[in-house]
Design a protein around this motif. Structure first.
Motif, PDB file in Angstrom:
ATOM      1  N   PHE A   1     -29.493 -56.502  28.208  1.00  0.00           N
ATOM      2  CA  PHE A   1     -29.555 -57.570  29.204  1.00  0.00           C
ATOM      3  C   PHE A   1     -28.799 -57.133  30.447  1.00  0.00           C
ATOM      4  O   PHE A   1     -27.669 -56.660  30.337  1.00  0.00           O
ATOM      5  N   HIS A   2     -29.407 -57.290  31.602  1.00  0.00           N
ATOM      6  CA  HIS A   2     -28.708 -57.093  32.868  1.00  0.00           C
ATOM      7  C   HIS A   2     -28.562 -58.477  33.487  1.00  0.00           C
ATOM      8  O   HIS A   2     -29.555 -59.087  33.903  1.00  0.00           O
ATOM      9  N   LEU A   3     -27.344 -58.989  33.488  1.00  0.00           N
ATOM     10  CA  LEU A   3     -27.067 -60.321  34.015  1.00  0.00           C
ATOM     11  C   LEU A   3     -26.636 -60.242  35.466  1.00  0.00           C
ATOM     12  O   LEU A   3     -25.857 -59.356  35.839  1.00  0.00           O
ATOM     13  N   GLN A   4     -27.124 -61.177  36.259  1.00  0.00           N
ATOM     14  CA  GLN A   4     -26.747 -61.289  37.664  1.00  0.00           C
ATOM     15  C   GLN A   4     -26.077 -62.639  37.875  1.00  0.00           C
ATOM     16  O   GLN A   4     -26.543 -63.647  37.327  1.00  0.00           O
ATOM     17  N   PRO A   5     -25.015 -62.702  38.666  1.00  0.00           N
ATOM     18  CA  PRO A   5     -24.371 -63.993  38.923  1.00  0.00           C
ATOM     19  C   PRO A   5     -25.280 -64.899  39.754  1.00  0.00           C
ATOM     20  O   PRO A   5     -26.089 -64.427  40.554  1.00  0.00           O
ATOM     21  N   ILE A   6     -25.131 -66.203  39.530  1.00  0.00           N
ATOM     22  CA  ILE A   6     -25.818 -67.207  40.336  1.00  0.00           C
ATOM     23  C   ILE A   6     -24.808 -67.656  41.390  1.00  0.00           C
ATOM     24  O   ILE A   6     -23.820 -68.318  41.056  1.00  0.00           O
ATOM     25  N   PRO A   7     -25.036 -67.288  42.656  1.00  0.00           N
ATOM     26  CA  PRO A   7     -24.012 -67.523  43.689  1.00  0.00           C
ATOM     27  C   PRO A   7     -23.547 -68.973  43.800  1.00  0.00           C
ATOM     28  O   PRO A   7     -22.370 -69.233  43.985  1.00  0.00           O
ATOM     29  N   GLU A   8     -24.460 -69.911  43.652  1.00  0.00           N
ATOM     30  CA  GLU A   8     -24.096 -71.314  43.850  1.00  0.00           C
ATOM     31  C   GLU A   8     -23.473 -71.963  42.611  1.00  0.00           C
ATOM     32  O   GLU A   8     -23.109 -73.125  42.643  1.00  0.00           O
ATOM     33  N   GLN A   9     -23.335 -71.197  41.521  1.00  0.00           N
ATOM     34  CA  GLN A   9     -22.765 -71.747  40.282  1.00  0.00           C
ATOM     35  C   GLN A   9     -21.666 -70.824  39.762  1.00  0.00           C
ATOM     36  O   GLN A   9     -21.954 -69.780  39.167  1.00  0.00           O
TER      37      GLN A   9
END
Length: 120
Positions: free
Chosen positions: A95-103
């Protein structure tokens, strides 16, 4: 980072084994799943594949490695997958996870690569 990855993986496989529809929220436009060499782009296509897998699954994580990337987290999982209570099959999943900027603290799956680890 290890605790975050462990929590993510535990929740992901719990949803996969009990209520796959909940996984939709983990994928976004631009997300990609590679499942046994087949590629699926975007949440609708990914969910079509995930919901086509037989429902009675049980995942057991045997090993996990985690690395920070320039913008997210890479998680590599080795495990055993039982379908319909048959003998468990070894698998690997990344899994390559990316941050959700608004959360704050939330992430989505940008890339998901799954392969059974069977010798041919």
């Amino acid at each position: 980072m290890d605790a975050y990855a462990s929590s993510f993986v535990t929740q992901y496989y719990a949803m996969m084994d009990t209520n796959r529809d909940m996984l939709r929220g983990l994928y976004r436009q631009g997300s990609m799943l590679s499942f046994e060499g087949q590629q699926f782009m975007h949440p609708d296509s990914i969910m079509g594949k995930l919901t086509a897998i037989p429902k009675n699954t049980k995942h057991k994580i045997t090993r996990m490695d985690v690395q920070a990337t320039s913008s997210g987290v890479l998680i590599f999982v080795l495990g055993l997958l039982s379908i319909d209570d048959d003998n468990p099959l070894p698998y690997s999943e990344a899994f390559h996870l990316q941050p959700i900027p608004e959360q704050q603290g939330a992430a989505y799956i940008l890339n998901d690569v799954f392969r059974f680890a069977l010798s041919t």
